[in-house]
Design a protein around this motif. Structure first.
Motif: not given
Length: 1569
Positions: A352, A355, A357-358, A361, A470, A473, A501-505
């Motif tokens: 993740n 990935s 999608r990162k 960034q 994390h 998650r 390294d993590e998605d937004n919440f």
């Protein structure tokens, strides 16, 4: 007469365009640009873009909208329900107590504290309504919470249960910039406000509301009220200072009065005292049956490994790649996850975090580090070099394969992409669960416990509390993978900004997750501490502490979530972990202590019982200073000074998107402390020093308090202590946004020089002669022309006209200094000759009024060698150059007639005109004795309307007139071979392709035609006259403008400065010229480029010397107000400079002399000469012309290569003064700068041994001897160095000056060395010379980096690393000059030092660009020849440039790649060269801000074939363009040409070479923003 009348009626216009004469401006390109602009405007107003640019509307969702589409407020409202049903007895009792006195309700989670608050609010609103009915001052209630999510949650609850308007405010609403009027509107329209505590504290501090206007303060989670929490500050700063009778009621709610490991009794007593309230709890009100408490269990799992280990997945990445430093944290986290959760979770985390999608960034982060290394924060610690580059010692074959010739940024991003691609391809190999060893004993233990709990379908709910985001998650993903029957996992974490390294919440996602948990869509929620406190989460059957709590209140609050019957609370404790065991015992003991405390409280407690504690708490506060603004009551305290200063700094205008922040330096003062706060370089004050304090935090507060007071004194904070920048910003905006760039304003344009009108109307007795010659010849034999004028003409430069075959031919003028005398008869003959030219050559018959002529034309003698006599009246009489015999001949004979019997040889070499068709003019060549009038017209003859035979061909009359003349022509007349003249009026422009192939051969009968008395050689020259006089008059008009400004320059330079040859000349965001006007010569762009540079230099010097106490920020503001386009436009408009701008190419209607009455010819019935001509100019164009005039003044007198003298620049200095029209620049001579400078005390103060030593060391590195070593010291003091250390300011002021001086030296070098390069090329290649990357290398090469004084722990390490890398690269590179481009970016301080040094030397030398300095005392060991040092001539700026900069740029071609790395240039080259696409634009538009301040946003977008490919929004047009271009590159780059054509429907083809050169010369100026 009838024949003539009919002929006039039927004939074509005498001066319409012929087939040979066509307009040159292509309309299609303009139309395409207008269409693209319309598309852009339409896109800007589309729903999608408005959603992207503006806050979401709060009332637009449909009733049945899906939860994912609802706003936070709507989601909360949808879930809300009335909470007031049947209050229990203890709730009524507590409500009644709260009515009478301030109360803190200490009740377990789920016991109904919010119900009591609702009851209290209803009562207080009823009381308020009664008060208002009696005319008392309105009041409002505040419900204060600790987080944004709770604002929305409690708002939903109150809106469901109160029949009165309730509003919410939090930081996300942009309240930092709200005005008092907006606050008052909110208070008037609502009865209750739900807000975060920080918002209310700021509102009170700014005096937008006072305590006496508040009726009730409800503190949710009141245990936070301690130390400097906003709850505590509200009470300390504002509640206690209010008269006791006017204080609002307080109601606090908490599950425990303490939230840390502290004494329960002491903490509870302090909470009571601070909130001025009484604690009430279950011990008083018998809450035995109200809350169902869970049964607690302790679950022990096998001990985890003490250290983690790398998984196979991570090892494979590290083996294959030299992992960039930005991924080090991810690797460490993966190791820890493998220890805590197991291999499978660690690999999932890696997949993740790395990935695809990162990827954007990470690439953006690499860009940020590469391009904005210090982020514009001069005071902030820099990242280490190890974190900003890939060590060469760790390079792998894959890195080497990337290529050694690409930039360092490309290398980094290539490695990042390679790693992510590898992870994407390999993750499936590690995604399978092999066996139970893939998970830690802790995870497996949790699984074993949960499986039986969800054995059968039910409505059971479970919360598992974890410590890290994390973890939540990964556990959610793990249990989804386990597939535990009937268990539906989900996770809930905070809405703070996540790591990369993590998605937004987001907050909406929080709310949506809680809704799913409430509905049962999720029944096992893995949560961080966000779910412990406050959030309205449904009662659970099972609560598990996967990670142990840290405090007693975490224990109580998380346990309180288990409120169903027979619920369980599980402590997961590691076997053998004494810390876990002790913590479990500790929190239980603390809870018991709290219960005992509550039980021992007296029944009827009185507040005075705790006054001693309150006095103790407030003793420290009384010693702290407070400032109260008398006009508003706004209060500045130590408690809010930090926030007030931070808010001010965040509002400072900046060109980057980075957040600015203050830097605090704290020094020991005995056993106490004193602090200095350093503000960013663009702040209006540099620093402030606080009082001596007992604690470091108080010292910082004191410094912040002093800074805020100073900002208020200087009125940078208003009466509410709010920043004023939203009001001042428009004056400081980039010039791109300060003026109207659209060419929509119509202005009067001069078409004739004023001297014609001023001298016209009399018959002169003397005339000045200017000979016009064509040394390269014209299309036919020609003779020079004499231009005779009343006033003398200047010496015009040579310029080209273009012949029909495309060849250029030079036009040269020779001016005679002395006039010639003319009598009335001579003047009459010259007038007749001039009028004859207009009639025969141009088909215009004017009323004969010689006094109204602006000038006269005459023939020069044949064979006259003008080069031997021009400009020398003593050796040659100008009158002798005129062919008076030909003047007499033309005066005597109006025309020649052919008559039967005449010698036909007479007809050879004559100028023949068609009286009925002005487009038909011929030169006769020979008599064709073997041809007859009725013979057919030979092939390849020029086109004519009638061509049945040669006689018909010669007759242009229309049908009826021809019929009347039929049979009257002499059929024995000769036939002439002739050449048809192509009437190309605009010979200043190259002919179009079709003009190159037009036929000119003709066969004529003389009888229907008229034979002019003008010889063909004279007529040939006259045909070029329209273009010539147009150019000469343009010179004269431009010289008038220059004279008005005070610019002494040549006609060529003046005209170039005033010429705008396309709709977007000078616009720096064009890809190609729009509506290009051919034949206008040089435009103003190069002069504007150099003029802009000199303007910056001159205004920088004046700003520096006249404002010795200002800092760099105020320098920039003052300079911007002078040189901004808006100011230049305003001055130019007042001077009517727009009249002199040349924006229209040659016009066939405007070149004729004024003042004459037209009798025959086109326009005979109109008064064209009296009409006012207007042209469309953008405000920026007019501002650019001002800069071009300054450039003309500079270039005319500058002497590159010669010893600089003040006189070289003084003409440009006067032009600057005239055009900026500012009190900040009134200089007329160079000495005025010197006279205006008063040396500041720090410069002339006593020199210390250390400062003298620095001067000696620096003199060894560059041979200039400083008279003022303290000034030199200032050039080496970093902004992180507090002023209190040495009482010498940092280098930022000198850097401001040196930056302009180095710009001047660099740009002047390029400008003169490359005279044919366009401004775009100059701008791109200047970027290398003045880049931070290069100047940082110069700093190290000279040795300046060793002398920097700073207070940054990491800066020295950065400088050392950079110096080692640079010098090693230089050693390996050998003779290569561009080695510096291959190393890492230098710390920003290094280029700053170079610029500051140049500025300091310039000031020290008394503003002398060249300084003759005696160097007899220069006895150090230098590399220069000691024999030459005694009289060395030190050129402060130019010499520094020549010695340390120039040598790197002898060959500019090696920096083409450096220039092309600019995103806008890269995008242009990518589209035009790679994909051959011409239909694209990079556009920007200023829009009203989407927030509440007056500042405006700029939206930049890249359009390809009418499709918006990428866009960006920001405060700066420059950076918005850069971001949009970079984003577009990411979308487009890498597509194969056929994919690009398919994706964008591109059918463009590669342009022809000539057109391509024209476009490229004008293209991709996006970089110059």
């Amino acid at each position: 007469m009838a024949d003539q009348s009919a002929a006039v009626t039927e004939s074509r216009d005498l001066h319409e365009f012929s087939d040979d004469e066509l307009p040159h401006a292509p309309a299609s390109l303009t139309e395409r640009r207008r269409a693209q602009k319309a598309k852009f405007e339409e896109w800007l107003t589309s729903t999608d873009i408005l959603e992207a640019l503006k806050p979401k509307a709060k009332n637009v969702d449909a009733k049945e909208a899906a939860d994912e589409q609802l706003s936070i407020e709507k989601l909360m409202a949808k879930q809300g329900a009335e909470i007031i049903k049947n209050p229990r007895e203890y709730q009524w009792e507590l409500f009644q107590r709260a009515q009478k006195s301030n109360t803190i309700a200490v009740l377990d989670t789920g016991s109904g504290k919010t119900l009591i608050a609702v009851l209290l609010l209803k009562w207080i609103i009823d009381v308020e309504l009664e008060r208002r009915a009696t005319g008392e001052q309105p009041q409002i209630a505040f419900f204060l919470v600790a987080s944004v999510t709770l604002v929305y949650q409690q708002l939903a609850v109150l809106q469901q249960n109160l029949d009165h308007p309730v509003a919410r405010v939090c930081g996300a609403d942009g309240v930092d910039n709200w005005s008092k009027a907006r606050w008052m509107k909110l208070f008037v329209e609502n009865k209750v406000i739900v807000a975060t505590a920080d918002v209310l504290h700021a509102c009170l501090a700014h005096s937008f509301i006072s305590m006496k206007q508040i009726s009730l303060l409800i503190f949710d989670e009141a245990h936070h009220a301690k130390k400097n929490h906003a709850y505590a500050r509200i009470v300390k700063d504002f509640y206690l200072s209010e008269d006791e009778g006017r204080r609002p009621r307080i109601f606090g709610m908490t599950a425990s009065p303490i939230d840390a490991k502290t004494d329960v009794v002491q903490a509870a007593s302090e909470l009571e005292s601070l909130l001025h309230s009484q604690i009430a709890t279950t011990a008083d009100m018998s809450l035995v049956e109200a809350v169902k408490k869970p049964k607690e269990h302790v679950f022990q799992y096998d001990a985890l490994p003490t250290t983690g280990s790398e998984t196979d997945f991570l090892r494979s990445i590290k083996t294959r790649f030299a992992v960039p430093a930005m991924f080090d944290g991810i690797c460490r986290q993966s190791v820890e996850i493998s220890r805590h959760l197991g291999r499978w979770c660690a690999d999932l985390y890696l997949a993740n975090a790395l990935s695809e999608r990162k990827l954007p960034q990470y690439e953006l982060e690499a860009d940020r580090k590469y391009y904005y290394r210090d982020g514009g924060k001069r005071d902030s610690p820099m990242l280490s070099e190890n974190e900003d580059s890939i060590s060469t010692s760790r390079r792998t074959p894959i890195e080497i394969a990337v290529g050694s010739n690409i930039s360092q940024l490309d290398k980094r991003q290539a490695v990042i992409r390679a790693i992510i691609a590898f992870v994407e391809s390999e993750q499936s190999k590690h995604a399978a669960i092999r066996n139970e060893t893939d998970f830690s004993p802790k995870v497996l233990g949790l699984k074993r416990f949960l499986a039986p709990e969800f054995e059968t379908p039910s409505s059971r709910r479970c919360i598992v509390f974890v410590e890290r985001r994390h973890t939540a998650r990964l556990l959610s993903a793990t249990f989804k993978r386990f597939g535990v029957p009937n268990l539906r996992p989900g996770f809930l974490v905070g809405a703070n900004n996540p790591e990369m390294d993590e998605d937004n919440f987001t907050t909406p996602m929080q709310v949506l997750t809680m809704a799913k948990f409430r509905s049962g869509e999720i029944n096992c929620l893995f949560c961080t501490t966000v779910a412990e406190e406050g959030l309205d989460i449904p009662d659970c059957n099972l609560v598990i502490r996967f990670d142990m709590y840290r405090t007693m209140i975490q224990y109580v609050q998380s346990r309180g979530r288990a409120r169903q019957r027979n619920s369980k609370f599980l402590h997961m404790v590691e076997k053998g972990n004494s810390v876990h065991a002790e913590l479990l015992l500790q929190v239980r003991a603390q809870e018991r202590a709290m219960r005992r405390f509550c039980q021992l409280l007296p029944e009827n407690r009185r507040l005075y019982g705790n006054e001693g504690i309150l006095e103790t708490l407030m003793t420290k506060e009384k010693a702290l200073r407070t400032y109260i603004e008398e006009s508003t009551g706004t209060k500045l305290t130590y408690g809010n000074a930090l926030v007030c200063l931070a808010n001010f700094i965040s509002s400072i205008p900046t060109d980057t998107d980075d957040m600015l922040q203050p830097t605090y330096i704290v020094n020991s003062h005995g056993e106490k402390f004193v602090a200095e706060v350093l503000l960013p370089g663009n702040a209006p004050i540099r620093s402030a020093i606080g009082k001596v304090c007992t604690k470091k935090l108080l010292a910082k507060c004191s410094a912040a308090w002093e800074a805020c007071r100073e900002l208020r004194r200087k009125e940078y904070l208003d009466e509410h202590l709010m920043p004023i920048y939203q009001k001042k910003l428009p004056a400081m905006r980039n010039a791109l946004l300060a003026v109207n760039m659209k060419t929509t304003n119509m202005y009067v344009m001069k078409t004739k020089p004023s001297m014609w009108e001023q001298t016209r109307g009399t018959l002169p007795s003397k005339l000045y002669v200017s000979m016009i010659d064509f040394p390269d010849g014209l299309e036919h034999p020609n003779r020079p022309l004499a231009l005779l004028t009343r006033p003398p003409m200047p010496h015009f430069p040579a310029f080209p006209v273009f012949l029909t075959d495309g060849r250029p031919s030079s036009v040269r003028s020779s001016v005679f200094d002395q006039p010639i005398g003319v009598n009335e008869q001579q003047l009459d003959k010259l007038s007749a000759f001039t009028y004859r030219i207009f009639k025969d050559v141009f088909s215009k018959t004017y009323d004969y009024q010689p006094a109204h002529l602006s000038y006269w034309l005459g023939p020069a003698k044949a064979g006259l060698e003008l080069s031997k006599m021009s400009g020398n009246a003593q050796n040659f009489e100008a009158s002798n150059a005129i062919d008076w015999a030909l003047v007499d001949e033309v005066f005597t004979h109006e025309e020649y007639k052919w008559t039967p019997g005449a010698d036909s040889n007479f007809l050879v070499d004559k100028f023949v005109v068609d009286s009925w068709d002005g487009s038909r003019k011929f030169f006769s060549i020979a008599v064709c004795r073997d041809m007859k009038p009725l013979d057919p017209v030979p092939p390849d003859t020029a086109k004519a309307k009638w061509d049945a035979n040669i006689l018909e061909y010669s007759n242009s009359l229309f049908k009826q007139a021809r019929a009347r003349r039929e049979g009257t022509w002499n059929l024995d007349q000769p036939v002439l071979e002739a050449v048809k003249i192509l009437l190309r009026r605009n010979m200043l422009a190259t002919p179009e392709k079709k003009e190159l192939t037009l036929r000119t051969k003709a066969f004529l009968c003389p009888e229907p035609l008229r034979i002019s008395a003008l010889p063909p050689a004279v007529a040939t020259s006259c045909f070029a006259w329209p273009a010539i006089i147009h150019r000469l008059e343009s010179y004269l008009i431009a010289l008038e403008a220059s004279k008005m400004i005070g610019v002494d320059c040549s006609p060529q330079m003046a005209l170039a400065a005033m010429t705008k040859d396309s709709d977007n000349s000078g616009d720096h965001d064009k890809q190609e010229h729009i509506n290009f006007q051919h034949g206008m010569g040089e435009n103003y762009e190069r002069l504007e480029f150099i003029g802009d540079t000199f303007l910056k230099t001159a205004t920088s010097i004046s700003t520096f010397i006249q404002n010795p106490n200002d800092n760099e920020f105020e320098f920039h503001v003052k300079r911007m107000l002078m040189l901004c386009n808006q100011n230049l436009f305003n001055v130019a408009k007042e001077l009517k400079l727009y009249e002199y701008v040349r924006s229209i190419a040659f016009s066939r209607r405007l070149w004729y002399p004024e003042g004459l009455k037209l009798l025959e010819g086109k326009g005979a019935n109109k008064q064209e000469e009296t009409s006012v001509i207007k042209h469309s100019l953008g405000e920026k164009t007019i501002a650019d012309v001002c800069e071009a005039l300054i450039g003309a003044a500079y270039v005319t007198h500058d002497r590159p290569g010669d010893q600089w003298q003040p006189s070289h620049w003084e003409n440009a200095v006067r032009a600057v003064t005239r055009l900026v029209n500012s009190a900040d620049h009134t200089m007329l001579t160079w000495s005025d700068y010197i006279a205006a400078y008063e040396k500041p005390s720090y410069q002339t103060g006593e020199v210390s041994a250390s400062q003298r030593d620095l001067a000696e060391k620096v003199e060894r590195e560059h041979p200039y001897h400083f008279k003022y070593p303290r000034l030199l010291r200032s050039a080496f003091i970093h902004p992180s160095q507090p002023v209190m250390y040495e009482k010498v300011p940092n280098y930022q002021r000198l850097e401001f000056l040196g930056d302009a001086l180095l710009d001047m030296a660099s740009i002047a070098y390029l400008f003169h060395r490359y005279p044919d390069r366009d401004p775009q090329w100059l701008t791109e290649h200047k970027m290398a010379m003045v880049s931070n990357k290069f100047l940082g290398a110069v700093c190290v090469n000279v040795g300046f980096h060793l002398h920097l004084r700073h207070s940054s722990a990491i800066l020295q390490h950065q400088i050392a690393d950079y110096a080692i890398e640079l010098l090693e690269t230089k050693r390996v590179a050998g003779d290569a000059k561009d080695y510096w481009t291959t190393v890492s970016d230098p710390p920003k301080c290094l280029p700053d030092i170079v610029e500051a040094y140049v500025g300091a030397a310039f000031i020290d030398s008394n503003f002398d660009y060249n300084v003759s300095s005696t160097m007899g005392n220069f006895t150090h060991n230098l590399v220069w020849d000691a024999a030459n040092l005694a009289t060395i001539n030190v050129q402060v700026v130019r010499d520094f440039f020549d010695m340390h900069i120039k040598g790197y740029f002898e060959d500019m071609s090696i920096y083409d790649t450096f220039a092309n790395n600019h995103p806008c240039t890269h995008l242009h080259n990518l589209l035009q060269q790679t994909y051959a696409c011409q239909e694209y634009r990079l556009m920007a538009k200023e829009l009203p801000s989407v927030d509440t301040v007056d500042r405006k946003d700029v939206v930049a977008a890249v359009m390809v074939h009418d499709e918006v490919v990428a866009f960006s929004k920001g405060r700066s047009g420059r950076y918005a363009r850069l971001r949009a271009a970079q984003m577009a590159i990411e979308v487009i780059d890498g597509l194969a040409p056929f994919e690009f054509r398919s994706r964008f429907g591109c059918d463009c083809t590669l342009m022809e070479t000539a057109e391509k050169e024209t476009v490229n010369n004008a293209a991709h100026a996006d970089c110059n923003v």
